[in-house]
Design a protein around this motif. Structure first.
Motif, PDB file in Angstrom:
ATOM      1  N   ASN A  60      -9.285  -5.658  42.710  1.00 23.96           N
ATOM      2  CA  ASN A  60      -9.662  -4.445  41.997  1.00 23.96           C
ATOM      3  C   ASN A  60     -11.130  -4.078  42.157  1.00 23.96           C
ATOM      4  O   ASN A  60     -11.732  -3.527  41.237  1.00 23.96           O
ATOM      5  CB  ASN A  60      -9.347  -4.565  40.497  1.00 23.96           C
ATOM      6  N   GLY A  64      10.639 -15.685  27.354  1.00 25.76           N
ATOM      7  CA  GLY A  64      11.855 -15.405  26.605  1.00 25.76           C
ATOM      8  C   GLY A  64      13.002 -16.250  27.127  1.00 25.76           C
ATOM      9  O   GLY A  64      12.977 -16.758  28.237  1.00 25.76           O
ATOM     10  N   HIS A  76     -14.359  -3.596  36.482  1.00 28.17           N
ATOM     11  CA  HIS A  76     -13.272  -4.560  36.325  1.00 28.17           C
ATOM     12  C   HIS A  76     -12.150  -3.911  35.535  1.00 28.17           C
ATOM     13  O   HIS A  76     -11.960  -4.140  34.354  1.00 28.17           O
ATOM     14  CB  HIS A  76     -13.776  -5.799  35.606  1.00 28.17           C
ATOM     15  N   ASP A 124      -6.093   9.440  13.225  1.00 26.42           N
ATOM     16  CA  ASP A 124      -4.724   9.703  13.667  1.00 26.42           C
ATOM     17  C   ASP A 124      -4.312  11.092  13.191  1.00 26.42           C
ATOM     18  O   ASP A 124      -4.767  11.547  12.136  1.00 26.42           O
ATOM     19  CB  ASP A 124      -3.756   8.695  13.030  1.00 26.42           C
ATOM     20  N   TRP A 142      -8.737  -0.085  29.489  1.00 24.92           N
ATOM     21  CA  TRP A 142      -9.570  -0.306  30.672  1.00 24.92           C
ATOM     22  C   TRP A 142      -8.768  -0.858  31.829  1.00 24.92           C
ATOM     23  O   TRP A 142      -9.196  -0.847  32.951  1.00 24.92           O
ATOM     24  CB  TRP A 142     -10.730  -1.241  30.336  1.00 24.92           C
ATOM     25  N   ARG A 161       0.817  -1.201   0.000  1.00 22.10           N
ATOM     26  CA  ARG A 161       0.000   0.000   0.000  1.00 22.10           C
ATOM     27  C   ARG A 161       0.862   1.266   0.000  1.00 22.10           C
ATOM     28  O   ARG A 161       0.494   2.267  -0.579  1.00 22.10           O
ATOM     29  CB  ARG A 161      -0.899  -0.028   1.239  1.00 22.10           C
TER      30      ARG A 161
END
Lengths: 350, 940
Positions: free
Chosen positions: B669, B918, B619, B508, B583, B358
């Motif tokens: 939480n 890792g 939550h 953006d 969130w 593109r």
């Protein structure tokens, strides 16, 4: 030099049993990979990941919620046991491993361990089942494709394909060799990672999962759940448990665990299915019961599963266990609806 | 013989006379002997054929040694199989389609799959015949060794065919259309139209005639001869799933080579040659390359291009014309696999086959043919390729614009991008095809993204969304400082409009936007100018708040729209990328919270305590919740609770009953009971706590005093059960007075539905058809709001007393009695799912002492039948609440919160390593060892 003790499959199973596993692995290879070789699969995976990343962009939070919802619905044991899930999408795999006790390893092992290595072999098989369960469970998103179609109707097929490619390569000897080599050179891209934690204050297990894309996230959450179930194979001696983990829970074991684990998991699930269960929560609790078995009984069942020699005695045992489990689940359900706790009443005289 | 004479004779005169018998025999004997010695599989006829062919072509200048006696058999085979032999290249055509036809009977040859597929739909009625031959299984039958490689013929009994008209129940149907096969053993078999029998078993022709009398007396047996497998068929059969070794291919006759390539089209060709070298073998056969170049798909297009410089001019033209696959640009720029000369031809004459991404806008060859350029418009740069080098980052500026001049980029890149390119590179407008557009703007034309102003007799053009401005002087763009005060004043209106449009539509910021300057600009706007209608929020108003570290947060203008502690709907990061608010965490720095709360105060907006508790129960991660509380949100005065941040913890202190205080759990939480002592509560809140300790028990000498009447909350109190339910379309007044009063005797505290046993148990009962969307506790009682197919109901449990109700928009249903359930359902105008839920919940409740799921399921089915049954008994009055003292006293742990489980899963005494982490250094070493082990085993 660290102690490299491994519970190898060659040491765990007889040649015939191992051959049975390899045979199924060959069939699986064709089913999952078609005629693609490793490099083709990796190239295609990369393409798919790019396309998926594009499709998921901007929907990350929603997809994380959907992934958690899916796993909670497919595995109602999560809500029953109030297991907390912390999940995220992204490429920042930064879950912290528990501290390794290097000194113990250098000394050549945990002196408190029994001379036989059965606990390590058992742990290896439980690790394999954990991996197998998470592979099978990863495809559960297909049951909920209406949620995903809202994000992008074309993406579901891509999810399916990338899972097949990601897991299919583990059925190929040559591919495993190449993959391990690439991992050694740091070239292998991870799809995700998961970890379980126990919050002692809240007496609650937590699944922490991170993955590059939605289907891998489902896979990682399921893996985290089965990691918790897998701990039922340990005893109460924390130090002894950590020594076993130090020897068996190694990255280089994972490819073969992924390769064979799915067939062992399939067999164990089939045993559960023959138990006339009525409550799906009993499935994971049943797995826990198997893990709690002594080494001899445990391997008796695992060998029978792989070799297709389960008998009436095995099935009767499964039925009895599931019945016990579901009896307890039913009592807890009543308590939950009423908002009261009658746990202690179980042992009261009528 | 004189050498010159020999040359003249051999080169210039065609020797029409073939080899003499003696010479021929001499040659045959020689080659037979070689064949025997070397084990070459070739029959005598073929040797003779090859010798004769040699005689025909030996005068070709390419054949230097004309004396066949000096040739080896192997060389002869290689020479002869390079070109087609006369006649062998023509495949044997299948027999005519219809091999017999008269008034009564028609016989079709069915020797190819195409014919069988065509005959499948022969009936004009549209019926599709069920024979496998026409349904994709032709090759399984024709190439079946077990069946003797049969030939097939389709027979049509015209009268019966017309009578049946495709009707399977018609008496003539079965014999109206039938198939007869003949195998290499001379055995006939038949299959009727109904495909029964599938194969009849071996029959003589006489038996066939007995089965199908239409054949009698027609002598058509010789019309349906056995057709042996042709060479092509044999080859197709042999190599449909397998490959040749390259040396077998070399030795195969030309027509077999050609057929083999057709059979294996698109696949790897040889067992023993790396696919990337297959083309090298094919190049040894120019005639074969003629065929390949005109036949798409024989080998991959990219492989042909790689050897494009080795093909003849005609072959290359044909190959280029026939290319179907897109060519990956990596094969151009990152490898030398395609010769530069070939690349240039492809770019010039068939650029459409190059797969451009593109952001790769155009590819072309420079006029001097030294470069291939690739334009990366988004990045405002070129990639250049020469015969020997690759330059990945060529700047677009006055020095390089000559290469752009003939690229005609106007047809592939948007105007805005071209103007950007011109402004950044100080290019001439005609280089980037924008002169007309600039003139139009100057003449008063409008463009949404490009603005024009004249100032001090200079022409200024700006792209405000990219923070770009340039003059056009001397026929060239000259970039100006967008952030200069002068430019800001010239384009003020356009800049504001552009930025706000981008934010409003959640886009953006364009690449290259000066984010810091943009933030400064927004800071300079009034609060009214910073309040926008946000498209993604249904045009609800949002307010823009830049953070001190230059991120931009878009927050709800109205406090009631705040969804969680992250506050923002979305934000722009330091790069100007639009980001959804997370969130689980928040990128908002404390100053954003401060500014937002300041904004709320300046507009007289406050959170209710109820809303703050809801936010704490969401939550989400704790980090934003702590920021939220720490930065002192504006909160309405509340009689019951006081919000305090104390030593890293968030408390909702109950003013009159500190023991009922709640706090934010750092692990879960959400809110949990704080378990505060009086002294601790006073330490946190000081004099705000109004609790006074009551004296224990009855004082000596005092008479027993009646219990103080319970004070009920006002219905307009936002923390009351009445207010909350009313807000969701439900009426608490529908409950019996005593139960209602219990719910109004204390404030309702919102609880998370996550990890909420009451909520999950209810969802399970409903089989997840309904979802618990909210839950509250009022003292020991609980309310669960349930959404089923867009209908909202409440499940309510009253404690003490263990009373269960379902509250619908129209009524309350007491679940204590099945009789009440039936009568309630008779009148309840609610959906089936709700009915089932009510039934199940009631049955759970009624059967809790003997709870077994299998029994329960049976009861549910029974109850549903009852509900649906006709002639229901008349409605009975709802039972009044019973006296509290007569009700079951709940267990001490009735208070909502954690309860024990009969079945716990997981062993806290084990802490497994994360899977797929890792690699640590030591593990890398181990893995390398294992990889070597695998490789060693593989090599062995």
């Amino acid at each position: 030099m660290p102690n490299l003790t491994e519970a190898k499959y060659e040491d765990i199973f007889s040649p015939e049993t191992l051959q049975a596993l390899k045979g199924r692995s060959g069939e699986s290879l064709q089913q999952l990979m078609g005629d693609k070789d490793l490099m083709q699969a990796m190239r295609r995976s990369k393409e798919l990941l790019d396309q998926i990343a594009e499709a998921e962009r901007g929907h990350e939070a929603e997809l994380v919620k959907v992934a958690i919802d899916i796993v909670r619905q497919v595995y109602p044991i999560i809500d029953y046991n109030e297991i907390k899930i912390e999940a995220s999408l992204g490429s920042d795999f930064s879950l912290e491993p528990p501290q390794q006790d290097d000194e113990e390893e250098e000394e050549g092992g945990e002196p408190g361990l029994a001379p036989n290595v059965d606990p390590e072999k058992k742990r290896r098989i439980i690790n394999a089942i954990t991996q197998g369960a998470s592979i099978r469970g990863a495809f559960s998103f297909l049951l909920f494709r209406e949620h995903l179609d809202e994000v992008n109707p074309e993406v579901v097929e891509k999810y399916n394909e990338i899972l097949k490619l990601s897991f299919g390569i583990y059925d190929n000897d040559e591919a495993i060799a190449l993959m391990l080599s690439m991992m050694g050179q740091g070239q292998m891209q991870q799809g995700g990672e998961s970890q379980m934690e126990y919050d002692e204050e809240e007496e609650q297990f937590i699944i922490k999962a991170t993955a590059l894309c939605f289907p891998m996230l489902v896979h990682e959450i399921v893996k985290g759940l089965h990691e918790i179930i897998g701990t039922e194979g340990f005893g109460s001696d924390r130090e002894k448990n950590q020594a076993i983990i130090g020897k068996v829970d190694k990255l280089q074991n994972e490819p073969e665990d992924l390769r064979y684990g799915k067939f062992i998991y399939d067999g164990l699930r089939d045993l559960y299915l023959s138990s006339e269960y009525t409550d799906e929560r009993s499935r994971e609790l049943f797995f826990a019961e198997v893990y709690k078995l002594g080494h001899k009984s445990f391997f008796n069942i695992i060998n029978a599963i792989i070799n297709g020699t389960l008998n009436d005695r095995h099935i009767a045992w499964a039925k009895e266990k599931v019945k016990e489990i579901e009896g307890d689940l039913g009592k807890d359900d009543v308590d939950d609806i009423d908002g009261i706790d009658t746990t202690g009443d179980d042992n009261l005289p009528l | 013989m004189d050498k010159l004479l020999e040359h003249i004779i051999r080169s210039l005169y065609t020797i029409d006379e073939a080899y003499s018998k003696k010479v021929m025999q001499q040659l045959i004997d020689k080659f037979k002997q070689q064949a025997e010695d070397f084990g070459i599989e070739i029959d005598d006829n073929k040797i003779e054929l090859y010798i004769k062919r040699f005689d025909q072509i030996k005068n070709s200048p390419q054949i230097k040694n004309k004396d066949l006696l000096k040739w080896d058999l192997d060389d002869l085979i290689q020479l002869i199989t390079q070109t087609p032999l006369k006649g062998e290249d023509k495949p044997i055509a299948p027999p005519a389609n219809i091999v017999y036809n008269d008034e009564d009977l028609e016989i079709h040859d069915a020797s190819t799959e195409e014919r069988c597929i065509s005959l499948k739909g022969h009936d004009p009625s549209g019926r599709q015949e069920s024979w496998c031959l026409g349904r994709g299984s032709f090759t399984n039958h024709r190439y079946s060794d077990r069946r003797g490689f049969p030939s097939y013929y389709y027979f049509i009994d015209k009268e019966k065919f017309n009578n049946a008209q495709g009707d399977t129940s018609h008496e003539d149907f079965d014999k109206s259309f039938f198939v007869i096969s003949l195998n290499n053993q001379g055995e006939y078999e038949y299959t009727r139209r109904n495909n029964s029998p599938n194969y009849s078993g071996a029959k003589t022709w006489g038996e066939i005639e007995s089965e199908f009398p239409i054949l009698k007396g027609k002598n058509v047996q010789d019309k349906v001869p056995y057709l042996p497998l042709t060479d092509e068929e044999k080859l197709t059969q042999q190599y449909k799933n397998t490959r040749m070794d390259a040396r077998d291919f070399r030795n195969a006759p030309f027509h077999i080579k050609k057929q083999y390539l057709t059979v294996t089209s698109g696949r790897n060709l040889f067992n023993d040659v790396n696919p990337s070298h297959e083309i090298d073998i094919l190049l040894q056969y120019p005639k074969l390359m003629d065929f390949i170049s005109v036949t798409p798909g024989i080998i991959k297009d990219i492989e042909l291009l790689k050897v494009g410089d080795k093909l003849s001019s005609q072959q290359f033209k044909s190959a280029l014309a026939n290319i179907r696959d897109k060519i990956d640009l990596r094969d151009f720029f990152t490898t030398d696999s395609i010769p530069f000369a070939v690349q240039k031809i492809v770019v010039k004459y068939k650029p459409e086959i190059i797969n451009l991404n593109r952001d790769e806008n155009k590819i072309w060859v420079s006029d001097d043919e030294k470069f291939i350029f690739l334009l990366l418009g988004e990045q405002l740069k070129l990639k250049a390729l020469t015969a020997t080098n690759h330059y990945p980052k060529v700047k677009i500026n006055q020095n390089t614009e000559k290469y752009l001049e003939k690229a005609n980029i106007g047809d592939t890149i948007d105007l805005i991008k071209r103007v950007e390119m011109g402004m950044v590179g100080n290019l001439k407008p005609n280089t980037i095809d924008v002169e007309k557009e600039l003139e139009a703007l100057k003449g008063g034309g409008k463009n949404d993204e490009i603005s024009y102003k004249q100032h001090d007799n200079k022409d200024y053009y700006s792209i405000p969304s990219l923070s770009l401005v340039a003059t056009v002087e001397g026929g060239r763009f000259i970039k100006q400082d967008f952030n200069s005060e002068e430019i800001k004043s010239i384009f003020a209106e356009d800049i504001l409009s552009s930025i706000l449009h981008t934010i409003r539509t959640s886009g953006d910021f364009p690449r290259g936007t000066d984010v810091v300057a943009t933030m400064d600009y927004i800071r300079g706007l009034s609060i009214e100018e910073r309040t926008l209608e946000i498209h993604a929020k249904g045009n609800a108003e949002g307010v823009l708040i830049p953070s001190d570290d230059n991120q931009l947060f878009i927050l709800p203008q109205s406090v009631v729209e705040v969804e969680n502690a992250t506050l923002a709907w979305y934000y722009y990061d330091h790069s100007g990328h639009h980001q959804g608010a997370r969130w689980y965490s928040s990128n908002a720095t404390p100053d954003v919270y401060q500014k937002y709360f300041e904004f709320l105060r300046s507009t007289n907006q406050e959170f209710t305590m109820h809303a703050v508790m809801d936010i704490m129960n969401m939550h989400t991660g704790n980090s934003p919740k702590l920021k939220f509380v720490q930065e002192n949100p504006p909160i309405e005065d509340n009689d019951t609770y006081l919000l305090k941040y104390y030593h890293g913890d968030v408390y909702f202190l109950h003013k009159t009953d500190p023991k009922s205080s709640r706090m934010l759990s750092t692990a879960r939480n959400n809110l949990k009971k704080a378990n505060l002592t009086m002294s601790k509560a006073q330490e946190i809140a000081g004099d705000d706590i109004t609790y006074t300790r009551a004296s224990r028990g009855r004082q000596p000498g005092q008479a027993t005093t009646p219990r103080e009447p319970v004070t009920l909350l006002d219905q307009t109190n936002e923390d009351s059960a009445h207010f909350i339910l009313n807000h969701h379309g439900l009426n608490l007044d529908l409950l019996p007075e005593r139960s209602k009063n219990k719910l109004m005797s204390d404030v309702a505290i919102a609880r998370s539905t996550y990890s909420n046993r009451g909520a999950t148990a209810r969802e399970r009962i409903m089989n997840y058809r309904g979802r618990v969307t909210n839950s509250w506790t009022v003292g020991p009682s609980a309310i669960y709001l349930i959404n089923i197919n867009d209908t909202t109901i409440a499940s309510i449990v009253i404690q003490p007393g263990n009373k269960h109700y379902v509250l619908t928009p129209n009524e309350s249903i007491n679940l204590n009695s099945p009789r009440d359930l039936r009568t309630a359902l008779e009148n309840a105008d609610i959906i089936n799912e709700i009915k089932k839920y009510i039934i199940k919940e009631s049955l759970y409740h009624k059967n809790k002492q003997t709870m077994k799921l299998s029994k329960l399921q049976a009861l549910v089915k029974e109850a549903i039948k009852e509900v649906l049954a006709e002639n229901q008994p008349q409605q009975s009055p709802v039972e009044p609440d019973q006296d509290q003292e007569r009700e079951t006293i709940p267990a001490p742990t009735t208070t909502p919160g954690r309860k024990t489980r009969r079945r716990k899963i997981g062993n806290p005494n084990a802490d497994p390593n994360p899977k797929a982490l890792g690699l640590e250094e030591t593990e890398k070493e181990i893995i390398n060892m294992i990889a070597k082990r695998y490789s060693a085993e593989k090599d062995a």
